[in-house]
Design a protein around this motif. Sequence first.
Motif, PDB file in Angstrom:
ATOM      1  N   ALA A   1       9.893  10.268  -9.364  1.00 10.96           N
ATOM      2  CA  ALA A   1       9.676   9.420  -8.386  1.00 10.96           C
ATOM      3  C   ALA A   1      10.498   8.865  -7.183  1.00 10.96           C
ATOM      4  O   ALA A   1      11.650   8.863  -7.755  1.00 10.96           O
ATOM      5  N   LEU A   2       9.933   7.946  -6.488  1.00 11.03           N
ATOM      6  CA  LEU A   2      10.988   7.982  -5.444  1.00 11.03           C
ATOM      7  C   LEU A   2      10.689   6.161  -5.365  1.00 11.03           C
ATOM      8  O   LEU A   2      10.065   5.116  -5.336  1.00 11.03           O
ATOM      9  N   ASN A   3      12.301   5.472  -6.077  1.00 13.85           N
ATOM     10  CA  ASN A   3      11.819   3.925  -6.051  1.00 13.85           C
ATOM     11  C   ASN A   3      12.541   3.374  -4.479  1.00 13.85           C
ATOM     12  O   ASN A   3      12.547   4.229  -3.396  1.00 13.85           O
ATOM     13  N   SER A   4      12.083   1.399  -4.124  1.00 13.39           N
ATOM     14  CA  SER A   4      11.998   1.502  -3.088  1.00 13.39           C
ATOM     15  C   SER A   4      13.567   1.559  -2.099  1.00 13.39           C
ATOM     16  O   SER A   4      13.098   1.126  -0.948  1.00 13.39           O
TER      17      SER A   4
ATOM     18  N   PHE B   1       1.255 -13.412   9.090  1.00 12.53           N
ATOM     19  CA  PHE B   1       0.229 -13.636   7.882  1.00 12.53           C
ATOM     20  C   PHE B   1       0.820 -14.362   6.866  1.00 12.53           C
ATOM     21  O   PHE B   1       0.171 -14.576   6.050  1.00 12.53           O
ATOM     22  N   LYS B   2       2.185 -14.903   7.033  1.00 14.63           N
ATOM     23  CA  LYS B   2       2.572 -15.522   5.425  1.00 14.63           C
ATOM     24  C   LYS B   2       2.617 -15.476   4.501  1.00 14.63           C
ATOM     25  O   LYS B   2       2.124 -15.866   3.342  1.00 14.63           O
ATOM     26  N   ILE B   3       3.016 -14.057   4.983  1.00 14.27           N
ATOM     27  CA  ILE B   3       3.185 -13.172   2.969  1.00 14.27           C
ATOM     28  C   ILE B   3       4.262 -12.468   2.794  1.00 14.27           C
ATOM     29  O   ILE B   3       4.884 -12.484   3.810  1.00 14.27           O
ATOM     30  N   PHE B   4       4.637 -13.060   1.598  1.00 15.96           N
ATOM     31  CA  PHE B   4       6.283 -12.622   1.241  1.00 15.96           C
ATOM     32  C   PHE B   4       5.839 -10.672   0.784  1.00 15.96           C
ATOM     33  O   PHE B   4       6.001 -10.819   0.401  1.00 15.96           O
ATOM     34  N   LEU B   5       6.323 -10.442   1.422  1.00 12.75           N
ATOM     35  CA  LEU B   5       6.485  -8.591   1.527  1.00 12.75           C
ATOM     36  C   LEU B   5       7.708  -8.523   0.185  1.00 12.75           C
ATOM     37  O   LEU B   5       7.570  -7.653  -1.083  1.00 12.75           O
ATOM     38  N   SER B   6       8.526  -9.284   0.255  1.00 16.58           N
ATOM     39  CA  SER B   6       9.770  -9.116  -0.618  1.00 16.58           C
ATOM     40  C   SER B   6       9.732  -9.408  -2.123  1.00 16.58           C
ATOM     41  O   SER B   6      10.004  -8.731  -2.515  1.00 16.58           O
ATOM     42  N   ALA B   7       8.526 -10.406  -2.126  1.00 13.71           N
ATOM     43  CA  ALA B   7       7.740 -10.245  -2.944  1.00 13.71           C
ATOM     44  C   ALA B   7       7.408  -9.159  -3.811  1.00 13.71           C
ATOM     45  O   ALA B   7       6.827  -8.978  -4.733  1.00 13.71           O
ATOM     46  N   GLY B   8       6.885  -7.910  -3.306  1.00 14.88           N
ATOM     47  CA  GLY B   8       6.467  -6.576  -3.874  1.00 14.88           C
ATOM     48  C   GLY B   8       7.225  -5.937  -3.713  1.00 14.88           C
ATOM     49  O   GLY B   8       8.648  -6.001  -3.914  1.00 14.88           O
ATOM     50  N   THR B   9       6.793  -4.081  -3.967  1.00 14.85           N
ATOM     51  CA  THR B   9       7.003  -3.313  -3.807  1.00 14.85           C
ATOM     52  C   THR B   9       6.590  -2.724  -2.294  1.00 14.85           C
ATOM     53  O   THR B   9       5.627  -1.890  -2.491  1.00 14.85           O
ATOM     54  N   LEU B  10       7.826  -2.128  -1.809  1.00 14.18           N
ATOM     55  CA  LEU B  10       7.485  -0.961  -1.074  1.00 14.18           C
ATOM     56  C   LEU B  10       6.978   0.520  -1.634  1.00 14.18           C
ATOM     57  O   LEU B  10       7.852   0.406  -2.867  1.00 14.18           O
ATOM     58  N   VAL B  11       6.118   0.914  -1.241  1.00 17.82           N
ATOM     59  CA  VAL B  11       4.903   2.480  -2.054  1.00 17.82           C
ATOM     60  C   VAL B  11       5.339   2.714  -1.201  1.00 17.82           C
ATOM     61  O   VAL B  11       4.913   4.418  -1.865  1.00 17.82           O
ATOM     62  N   LYS B  12       5.133   2.757  -0.149  1.00 18.66           N
ATOM     63  CA  LYS B  12       4.798   4.393   1.197  1.00 18.66           C
ATOM     64  C   LYS B  12       5.740   4.208   2.117  1.00 18.66           C
ATOM     65  O   LYS B  12       5.504   3.116   2.649  1.00 18.66           O
ATOM     66  N   VAL B  13       6.217   5.058   2.913  1.00 17.70           N
ATOM     67  CA  VAL B  13       6.315   5.235   4.226  1.00 17.70           C
ATOM     68  C   VAL B  13       6.306   6.660   4.969  1.00 17.70           C
ATOM     69  O   VAL B  13       5.979   7.757   4.328  1.00 17.70           O
ATOM     70  N   SER B  14       5.809   5.821   6.256  1.00 16.17           N
ATOM     71  CA  SER B  14       5.017   7.152   6.843  1.00 16.17           C
ATOM     72  C   SER B  14       5.756   7.291   8.442  1.00 16.17           C
ATOM     73  O   SER B  14       5.346   5.995   8.772  1.00 16.17           O
ATOM     74  N   THR B  15       5.904   8.552   8.806  1.00 15.83           N
ATOM     75  CA  THR B  15       6.171   8.712  10.572  1.00 15.83           C
ATOM     76  C   THR B  15       5.888  10.111  10.836  1.00 15.83           C
ATOM     77  O   THR B  15       5.376  10.952   9.766  1.00 15.83           O
ATOM     78  N   ALA B  16       5.827  10.073  12.224  1.00 12.66           N
ATOM     79  CA  ALA B  16       5.292  12.000  12.529  1.00 12.66           C
ATOM     80  C   ALA B  16       6.552  12.854  12.047  1.00 12.66           C
ATOM     81  O   ALA B  16       5.812  13.793  11.708  1.00 12.66           O
TER      82      ALA B  16
ATOM     83  N   GLY C   1       7.063  12.255   8.327  1.00 13.07           N
ATOM     84  CA  GLY C   1       7.181  13.025   6.844  1.00 13.07           C
ATOM     85  C   GLY C   1       6.758  11.181   6.525  1.00 13.07           C
ATOM     86  O   GLY C   1       6.541  10.791   7.956  1.00 13.07           O
ATOM     87  N   SER C   2       6.501  11.514   5.239  1.00 11.82           N
ATOM     88  CA  SER C   2       6.086  10.774   4.388  1.00 11.82           C
ATOM     89  C   SER C   2       6.337  10.917   2.839  1.00 11.82           C
ATOM     90  O   SER C   2       6.688  11.720   2.683  1.00 11.82           O
ATOM     91  N   ALA C   3       6.573   9.327   2.614  1.00 12.31           N
ATOM     92  CA  ALA C   3       6.775   9.921   1.467  1.00 12.31           C
ATOM     93  C   ALA C   3       6.321   8.363   0.274  1.00 12.31           C
ATOM     94  O   ALA C   3       6.560   7.554   1.031  1.00 12.31           O
ATOM     95  N   HIS C   4       5.736   8.503  -0.409  1.00 12.97           N
ATOM     96  CA  HIS C   4       5.392   7.757  -1.337  1.00 12.97           C
ATOM     97  C   HIS C   4       5.840   7.792  -3.088  1.00 12.97           C
ATOM     98  O   HIS C   4       6.617   8.777  -3.759  1.00 12.97           O
ATOM     99  N   VAL C   5       5.958   6.661  -3.518  1.00  5.90           N
ATOM    100  CA  VAL C   5       7.051   5.654  -4.504  1.00  5.90           C
ATOM    101  C   VAL C   5       6.612   7.149  -6.058  1.00  5.90           C
ATOM    102  O   VAL C   5       7.008   6.893  -6.807  1.00  5.90           O
TER     103      VAL C   5
END
Length: 346
Positions: free
Chosen positions: A211-214, A296-311, A313-317
Amino acid sequence: RAVNTPASRPVTRRSKSYGRSCVEAPSYFWQTPGHLAVLKIPNSRGTAKSQTITNKVDPEHIALLVKNEWKLSYITPLHHFRHTRLKSYSKHLSAFIVAEKQQGVAVEVGLEAGFKVTFSAVLGLAETDEDAETVFIQIQSKPVFAAVADAPKVVWRGWLTCVNGDLEYLRSLPPDFVSLPLFCTSGPESLTTLVKSWFERVFDCNFGCLALNSTTLNWLTALWTGCHPTCNIRHLKLAWSLPTQPPLDVSYTVNPQDAWELWNSIHPEESTDDRIDIQEVQSFINGLEAHFFRHFKIFLSAGTLVKVSTALGSAHVDGKIKIGNSDYITTLLTLLTECALLKMPA
């Protein structure tokens, strides 16, 4: 470049069938404490460097690696693995799959007359003398009712690699062990299970999910964004999972130029330091999260980054990757090799 099984590995021939039996006893390598260099999680790494990889790697081999989605595993060092015996391994694994299927093991590719396995060396991905050359495995099958002229169909692909592996660790391996710690697969899980089973029986190794952590995804976000001036990343897409009830999945697409300008304010392009440290990466992620909160008044830091994607490549947790651009494949495989080595049992 010659096929590279790292030096100082004396050859001891093993008498074995396709994997059902090995006359040698298991190596018990992993029950021997204190034999390996201790791996440390690095706090910095080099910036992503573009290189025309097809200048040193066969373009046909590179084409097999890009665009597909790969499921990642780690694999412990292989006992008595030899790059000079790939043709023999092809025959043994083919026979092993057929024998297992005859014994009732389900293989999810329909009615087949047989399987053809091909091992091949992908020369040129290795970055140091200690890196073993990448090995690519392809499994083909032909349906029972196919016409004679019909070509076999590729039903599974996988590859083992080591790119810029930790030198101290690789040099500390006992004789007769080869490290290809990153295992990437594409195809039915039933075939993946059989391939892993054969490797474990023949080379006294073990596999585990990678697995790929955040933190790894954060690194890829920064490394890929930093490439934008030289290779248009087209988009930066991020996905978070927030621990709400019910869980909230957030997709966040950032204009690539805006993302790069934020990154450049943290790690200036004109900087003479070609290394990035983890504090810079975290500052970049914090900046992206702060921008999202303002809207959006949402704290993303309270969650977990699960995927990143660009041209690029991409990677998922969950341990799934796509390679979108071969020019930056070394950067990605270096990071994934490190992840695989760190994940292995101590």
